[in-house]
Write a protein that holds these residues in place. Structure first.
Motif, short mmCIF file in Angstrom:
data_model
loop_
_atom_site.label_atom_id
_atom_site.label_comp_id
_atom_site.label_asym_id
_atom_site.label_seq_id
_atom_site.Cartn_x
_atom_site.Cartn_y
_atom_site.Cartn_z
N VAL A 21 4.68 -0.90 -0.04
CA VAL A 21 3.95 -0.76 0.47
C VAL A 21 3.97 0.39 0.42
N LEU A 22 3.11 1.42 0.77
CA LEU A 22 3.56 3.12 0.52
C LEU A 22 2.99 4.23 1.96
N LYS A 23 4.05 4.71 2.35
CA LYS A 23 3.82 5.53 3.24
C LYS A 23 3.67 7.39 3.46
N GLN A 24 2.62 8.08 3.26
CA GLN A 24 2.55 9.10 3.05
C GLN A 24 3.40 9.65 3.88
N LEU A 25 4.90 10.69 3.66
CA LEU A 25 5.37 11.08 4.15
C LEU A 25 4.71 12.47 5.27
N GLN A 26 5.27 12.25 6.48
CA GLN A 26 4.15 13.00 7.50
C GLN A 26 5.12 14.62 7.00
N PRO A 27 3.92 15.99 7.74
CA PRO A 27 4.78 16.97 7.38
C PRO A 27 5.96 17.07 8.47
N PRO A 28 6.93 18.58 7.61
CA PRO A 28 7.72 18.44 8.69
C PRO A 28 7.34 18.65 10.54
N PRO A 29 8.44 18.85 11.43
CA PRO A 29 9.05 17.75 10.86
C PRO A 29 9.74 16.38 11.20
N ARG A 30 8.07 16.36 11.38
CA ARG A 30 8.40 14.23 11.29
C ARG A 30 8.53 13.72 10.24
N TYR A 75 13.24 -1.29 3.10
CA TYR A 75 13.20 0.50 2.63
C TYR A 75 13.73 0.72 1.11
N PHE A 76 12.58 1.17 -0.04
CA PHE A 76 13.35 1.02 -1.33
C PHE A 76 13.04 2.20 -1.57
N GLY A 77 13.51 3.73 -0.83
CA GLY A 77 13.46 5.50 -1.06
C GLY A 77 12.06 5.26 -0.96
N VAL A 78 12.38 6.53 -1.63
CA VAL A 78 10.81 7.28 -1.59
C VAL A 78 9.77 7.30 -3.20
N TRP A 79 8.31 7.54 -3.24
CA TRP A 79 8.29 7.31 -4.41
C TRP A 79 6.99 8.50 -3.88
N ALA A 133 0.57 13.62 -9.14
CA ALA A 133 1.04 14.28 -7.91
C ALA A 133 2.78 14.56 -7.44
N PRO A 134 3.53 14.56 -8.15
CA PRO A 134 4.89 14.76 -8.23
C PRO A 134 5.33 15.41 -6.44
N ASN A 135 4.71 15.90 -6.29
CA ASN A 135 4.80 16.73 -4.84
C ASN A 135 4.41 16.29 -3.56
N ASP A 136 3.84 15.19 -4.36
CA ASP A 136 4.11 14.07 -3.10
C ASP A 136 3.96 13.10 -2.67
N THR A 137 4.92 13.16 -1.93
CA THR A 137 6.12 11.87 -1.26
C THR A 137 5.15 10.90 -0.57
N TYR A 138 6.38 9.21 -0.97
CA TYR A 138 5.86 8.35 -0.18
C TYR A 138 6.67 7.38 0.12
N LEU A 139 7.00 7.18 1.34
CA LEU A 139 8.25 6.31 1.21
C LEU A 139 7.32 4.68 1.34
N LYS A 140 8.79 3.95 0.58
CA LYS A 140 8.35 2.69 -0.06
C LYS A 140 8.98 1.50 0.68
N LEU A 141 8.04 1.02 1.48
CA LEU A 141 9.22 -0.36 1.93
C LEU A 141 8.24 -1.43 1.86
N GLU A 142 8.58 -2.79 2.71
CA GLU A 142 8.27 -3.95 2.25
C GLU A 142 6.67 -4.07 3.13
N ASP A 143 6.45 -5.20 2.41
CA ASP A 143 4.60 -5.18 2.48
C ASP A 143 5.10 -6.42 3.72
N VAL A 144 5.30 -6.43 4.71
CA VAL A 144 5.48 -7.50 6.02
C VAL A 144 5.10 -7.86 6.12
N THR A 145 2.77 -8.29 5.71
CA THR A 145 1.90 -8.36 5.31
C THR A 145 1.54 -9.75 4.12
N ARG A 146 2.79 -9.40 3.29
CA ARG A 146 2.70 -9.90 2.23
C ARG A 146 2.67 -11.24 1.95
N LYS A 147 3.48 -12.04 2.67
CA LYS A 147 3.68 -13.73 2.66
C LYS A 147 2.80 -14.52 2.96
#
Length: 357
Positions: free
Chosen positions: A10-19, A50-54, A59-73
């Motif tokens: 799953v992809l969680k969009q990075l919030q604005p700074p500083p969060r 955690y699998f880094g950012v994507w 839109a290369p300026n949009d950054t997402y955290l790449k995370l395990e989908d806990v609900t997938r199984k």
């Protein structure tokens, strides 16, 4: 919102700074390949992987955290998000922000947690019930137990197996917090996930079946009788003609004697629970090595008494995930996170009350 990546993450969009940068820094620290801090290494067990950012190619300026989908199984995942801690604002929050957060849920400081939302699958209607954060904020000290118990109700019954497994998971997280003094968490949540779908289960005593195998649509027998569920042991309690097919009564003392013997020897060949999936019959079969002479009386309450008091190693454990999420307000510390610990302890108390009552 959370987006799904085709690779199953799953992809969680990075919030604005500083969060956003703070949350990214937290994940980078915990999942650093060179990390040798035992506290952080154990913490990984309680987080989504955690699998880094994507960033999308368009839109290369949009950054997402790449995370395990806990609900997938899960086939029909039931999901609940509970914010933990006495404060939902961090130490650097402005007076305005503090007032805003406190006014949202004044009870947070007193009970240490807030239900942000839930999505529960009901077997009876083959549909989901959804509650948002307004539902959680409407809960009081008097109604919070019943409010949370909704999450564990299948439409037929309270899923005691899921409640018990959830308590164990939360207790492990509490142990971690009791042993660490380097991080404090604010406005962070626990994500609860469990499997909501279930099939009709046939209880077998030796080779004698309590109810003959059959297809049972949406929990109903063809005659309209409803299946009853006890700790994931599902018993068809009546036939089309209304007669009880099997029960436990006069031989119950022998049943308990056999159970006690099995527990004392820790030898489960005498009393074993085996669950196997039968695609052909679309039914789960639960086996116990008890002879037919031990049957007589009312099967449901008696079976529940026996199964409920079995040691953990003989029970079928529920498929439950409890993970920590949301780390935009995590700060270095040199003391225990008392606010988070307080919330976890109160949440465990509520869950235990749900289980006991």
């Amino acid at each position: 919102g959370i987006l799904q990546h085709p690779d199953g993450t799953v992809l969680k969009q990075l919030q604005p700074p500083p969060r956003g940068p703070r949350e990214q820094e937290f994940y980078n620290k915990v999942y650093d390949s060179d990390c040798c801090d035992s506290i952080l290494l154990e913490l990984r067990e309680y987080l989504p992987k955690y699998f880094g950012v994507w960033s999308p190619p368009t839109a290369p300026n949009d950054t997402y955290l790449k995370l395990e989908d806990v609900t997938r199984k899960f086939n029909k995942p039931c999901i609940m998000d509970v914010k933990i801690g006495q404060k939902s604002y961090d130490p650097y929050a402005s007076a305005e922000k503090i007032q805003q957060q406190v006014s949202k849920y004044p009870l947070m400081e007193e009970i240490g947690f807030l239900v942000l939302g839930m999505r529960v699958y009901h077997v009876s209607s083959d549909s989901y019930e959804t509650q948002n954060q307004h539902y959680g904020r409407s809960l009081t000290k008097e109604t919070v137990k019943d409010g949370i118990s909704k999450f564990f109700h299948s439409g037929y019954c309270l899923r005691k197996d899921v409640v018990a497994a959830s308590i164990q998971k939360v207790e492990k997280i509490l142990e971690w917090f009791e042993g660490q003094t380097q991080l404090n968490f604010y406005a962070s949540s626990l994500l609860f996930v469990y499997e909501g779908s279930c099939q009709a289960t046939t209880v077998r005593l030796s080779d004698v079946t309590l109810a003959e195998k059959r297809r049972v649509p949406k929990g109903l027998l063809s005659g309209g009788d409803v299946l009853e569920y006890n700790n994931n042991i599902h018993v068809i309690n009546s036939t089309e003609n209304g007669k009880i097919e099997a029960s436990v009564g006069k031989g119950l003392s022998k049943f308990y004697a056999l159970h006690k013997k099995a527990c004392s020897k820790r030898h489960h060949s005498q009393l074993s629970l085996k669950v196997e999936n039968s695609e052909q019959d679309n039914v789960w079969k639960t086996s116990t090595c008890i002879t037919q002479e031990h049957l007589n009386g009312n099967v449901l309450p008696q079976l529940e008494k026996v199964f409920y008091h079995m040691p953990a190693e003989t029970k079928e454990s529920a498929n439950v995930e409890v993970r920590m999420i949301d780390f935009a307000h995590v700060f270095p510390s040199n003391t225990k996170d008392e606010g988070y610990i307080y919330g976890l302890k109160n949440l465990i108390t509520v869950l235990q009350n749900i289980l006991d009552n």
